[in-house]
Write a protein that holds these residues in place. Structure first.
Motif, PDB file in Angstrom:
ATOM      1  N   GLN A 106       0.834  -1.211   0.000  1.00 27.57           N
ATOM      2  CA  GLN A 106       0.000   0.000   0.000  1.00 27.57           C
ATOM      3  C   GLN A 106       0.862   1.253   0.000  1.00 27.57           C
ATOM      4  OE1 GLN A 106      -2.890   0.126   3.176  1.00 27.57           O
ATOM      5  NE2 GLN A 106      -2.885   2.345   3.187  1.00 27.57           N
ATOM      6  N   THR A 107       1.901   1.284   0.814  1.00 26.24           N
ATOM      7  CA  THR A 107       2.761   2.471   0.852  1.00 26.24           C
ATOM      8  C   THR A 107       3.554   2.626  -0.453  1.00 26.24           C
ATOM      9  OG1 THR A 107       4.507   1.254   2.012  1.00 26.24           O
ATOM     10  CG2 THR A 107       2.957   2.512   3.356  1.00 26.24           C
ATOM     11  N   PHE A 108       3.895   1.501  -1.097  1.00 24.08           N
ATOM     12  CA  PHE A 108       4.560   1.566  -2.395  1.00 24.08           C
ATOM     13  C   PHE A 108       3.645   2.233  -3.422  1.00 24.08           C
ATOM     14  CE2 PHE A 108       5.078  -0.305  -6.615  1.00 24.08           C
ATOM     15  CZ  PHE A 108       6.372   0.112  -6.909  1.00 24.08           C
ATOM     16  N   PHE A 109       2.378   1.777  -3.453  1.00 23.78           N
ATOM     17  CA  PHE A 109       1.428   2.388  -4.385  1.00 23.78           C
ATOM     18  C   PHE A 109       1.248   3.872  -4.092  1.00 23.78           C
ATOM     19  CE2 PHE A 109       0.092  -1.768  -5.880  1.00 23.78           C
ATOM     20  CZ  PHE A 109      -0.268  -1.485  -7.188  1.00 23.78           C
ATOM     21  N   ALA A 110       1.174   4.236  -2.826  1.00 23.02           N
ATOM     22  CA  ALA A 110       0.995   5.643  -2.469  1.00 23.02           C
ATOM     23  C   ALA A 110       2.186   6.487  -2.926  1.00 23.02           C
ATOM     24  CB  ALA A 110       0.799   5.784  -0.966  1.00 23.02           C
ATOM     25  N   GLN A 111       3.368   5.907  -2.876  1.00 21.61           N
ATOM     26  CA  GLN A 111       4.578   6.640  -3.271  1.00 21.61           C
ATOM     27  C   GLN A 111       4.739   6.708  -4.789  1.00 21.61           C
ATOM     28  OE1 GLN A 111       6.757   8.143  -1.155  1.00 21.61           O
ATOM     29  NE2 GLN A 111       7.951   8.901  -2.869  1.00 21.61           N
ATOM     30  N   GLU A 112       4.557   5.571  -5.439  1.00 26.77           N
ATOM     31  CA  GLU A 112       4.833   5.496  -6.873  1.00 26.77           C
ATOM     32  C   GLU A 112       3.637   5.840  -7.763  1.00 26.77           C
ATOM     33  OE1 GLU A 112       7.863   5.001  -8.231  1.00 26.77           O
ATOM     34  OE2 GLU A 112       8.612   5.041  -6.157  1.00 26.77           O
ATOM     35  N   PHE A 113       2.431   5.564  -7.288  1.00 22.17           N
ATOM     36  CA  PHE A 113       1.224   5.807  -8.078  1.00 22.17           C
ATOM     37  C   PHE A 113       0.182   6.520  -7.222  1.00 22.17           C
ATOM     38  CE2 PHE A 113       3.114   1.700  -9.317  1.00 22.17           C
ATOM     39  CZ  PHE A 113       3.497   1.999 -10.620  1.00 22.17           C
ATOM     40  N   PRO A 114       0.452   7.752  -6.811  1.00 25.24           N
ATOM     41  CA  PRO A 114      -0.457   8.446  -5.885  1.00 25.24           C
ATOM     42  C   PRO A 114      -1.867   8.633  -6.451  1.00 25.24           C
ATOM     43  CG  PRO A 114       1.223   9.948  -6.719  1.00 25.24           C
ATOM     44  CD  PRO A 114       1.588   8.582  -7.178  1.00 25.24           C
ATOM     45  N   GLU A 115      -1.977   8.825  -7.752  1.00 20.96           N
ATOM     46  CA  GLU A 115      -3.309   9.020  -8.333  1.00 20.96           C
ATOM     47  C   GLU A 115      -4.145   7.740  -8.250  1.00 20.96           C
ATOM     48  OE1 GLU A 115      -0.525   7.484 -11.263  1.00 20.96           O
ATOM     49  OE2 GLU A 115      -0.406   9.309 -10.070  1.00 20.96           O
ATOM     50  N   VAL A 116      -3.515   6.590  -8.384  1.00 20.54           N
ATOM     51  CA  VAL A 116      -4.228   5.310  -8.250  1.00 20.54           C
ATOM     52  C   VAL A 116      -4.595   5.068  -6.784  1.00 20.54           C
ATOM     53  CG1 VAL A 116      -4.052   2.806  -8.519  1.00 20.54           C
ATOM     54  CG2 VAL A 116      -3.126   4.307 -10.282  1.00 20.54           C
ATOM     55  N   ALA A 117      -3.645   5.339  -5.898  1.00 18.32           N
ATOM     56  CA  ALA A 117      -3.876   5.091  -4.470  1.00 18.32           C
ATOM     57  C   ALA A 117      -5.005   5.954  -3.920  1.00 18.32           C
ATOM     58  CB  ALA A 117      -2.590   5.348  -3.691  1.00 18.32           C
ATOM     59  N   ARG A 118      -5.168   7.142  -4.444  1.00 20.74           N
ATOM     60  CA  ARG A 118      -6.203   8.055  -3.951  1.00 20.74           C
ATOM     61  C   ARG A 118      -7.512   7.969  -4.737  1.00 20.74           C
ATOM     62  NH1 ARG A 118      -1.391  11.218  -3.670  1.00 20.74           N
ATOM     63  NH2 ARG A 118      -0.805  11.505  -1.503  1.00 20.74           N
ATOM     64  N   SER A 119      -7.553   7.187  -5.790  1.00 17.97           N
ATOM     65  CA  SER A 119      -8.727   7.148  -6.669  1.00 17.97           C
ATOM     66  C   SER A 119      -9.896   6.359  -6.095  1.00 17.97           C
ATOM     67  CB  SER A 119      -8.351   6.546  -8.024  1.00 17.97           C
ATOM     68  OG  SER A 119      -8.088   5.157  -7.883  1.00 17.97           O
ATOM     69  N   GLY A 120      -9.668   5.554  -5.075  1.00 15.74           N
ATOM     70  CA  GLY A 120     -10.731   4.738  -4.511  1.00 15.74           C
ATOM     71  C   GLY A 120     -10.711   3.308  -5.016  1.00 15.74           C
ATOM     72  N   VAL A 121      -9.896   3.028  -6.015  1.00 11.42           N
ATOM     73  CA  VAL A 121      -9.785   1.679  -6.568  1.00 11.42           C
ATOM     74  C   VAL A 121      -9.240   0.715  -5.510  1.00 11.42           C
ATOM     75  CG1 VAL A 121      -8.628   0.289  -8.330  1.00 11.42           C
ATOM     76  CG2 VAL A 121      -9.463   2.553  -8.897  1.00 11.42           C
ATOM     77  N   LEU A 122      -8.380   1.205  -4.657  1.00 14.03           N
ATOM     78  CA  LEU A 122      -7.749   0.366  -3.635  1.00 14.03           C
ATOM     79  C   LEU A 122      -8.447   0.446  -2.284  1.00 14.03           C
ATOM     80  CD1 LEU A 122      -3.992   1.187  -4.424  1.00 14.03           C
ATOM     81  CD2 LEU A 122      -5.318  -0.791  -5.171  1.00 14.03           C
ATOM     82  N   SER A 123      -9.666   0.939  -2.240  1.00 17.14           N
ATOM     83  CA  SER A 123     -10.328   1.158  -0.951  1.00 17.14           C
ATOM     84  C   SER A 123     -10.507  -0.137  -0.147  1.00 17.14           C
ATOM     85  CB  SER A 123     -11.668   1.862  -1.140  1.00 17.14           C
ATOM     86  OG  SER A 123     -12.535   1.066  -1.915  1.00 17.14           O
ATOM     87  N   ASN A 124     -10.863  -1.234  -0.793  1.00 18.73           N
ATOM     88  CA  ASN A 124     -10.993  -2.509  -0.067  1.00 18.73           C
ATOM     89  C   ASN A 124      -9.637  -2.976   0.466  1.00 18.73           C
ATOM     90  OD1 ASN A 124     -13.733  -2.672  -0.484  1.00 18.73           O
ATOM     91  ND2 ASN A 124     -13.543  -3.917  -2.326  1.00 18.73           N
ATOM     92  N   PHE A 125      -8.613  -2.779  -0.338  1.00 20.24           N
ATOM     93  CA  PHE A 125      -7.250  -3.157   0.065  1.00 20.24           C
ATOM     94  C   PHE A 125      -6.802  -2.328   1.264  1.00 20.24           C
ATOM     95  CE2 PHE A 125      -2.589  -3.052  -0.601  1.00 20.24           C
ATOM     96  CZ  PHE A 125      -2.341  -4.409  -0.523  1.00 20.24           C
ATOM     97  N   ILE A 126      -7.071  -1.040   1.226  1.00 18.91           N
ATOM     98  CA  ILE A 126      -6.717  -0.151   2.327  1.00 18.91           C
ATOM     99  C   ILE A 126      -7.503  -0.511   3.587  1.00 18.91           C
ATOM    100  CG2 ILE A 126      -6.809   2.253   3.120  1.00 18.91           C
ATOM    101  CD1 ILE A 126      -6.165   3.027   0.155  1.00 18.91           C
TER     102      ILE A 126
END
Length: 78
Positions: free
Chosen positions: A34-54
């Motif tokens: 999760q922190t990798f995605f937030a660092q490398e792909f912030p737009e994906v991490a904040r888009s809501g696509v990963l909400s279940n994962f978070i």
């Protein structure tokens, strides 16, 4: 000088259970991801696509905070 004798030792049965940290170990790996995605792909991490994962990583963190992981690792040893 004589040849050494080879002796076979039978120690009985040995039980070994291999585990990879259980649910909390998997949760820790998920948090790193999760922190990798937030660092490398912030737009994906904040888009809501990963909400279940978070939500999953937050739930595992809550279990760890309440001491659930320590109990789980002790049970695995017994």
């Amino acid at each position: 000088m004589s040849k050494p004798l080879a002796r076979q030792y039978i120690i009985g049965s040995i039980h070994h259970k291999r585990a990879f940290g259980g649910a909390c170990g998997l949760g820790a790996i998920a948090y790193i991801t999760q922190t990798f995605f937030a660092q490398e792909f912030p737009e994906v991490a904040r888009s809501g696509v990963l909400s279940n994962f978070i939500s999953y990583t937050q739930a595992i963190a809550k279990v760890a905070t309440l001491g659930g992981c320590e109990q789980q690792s002790e049970d695995a040893m017994n």
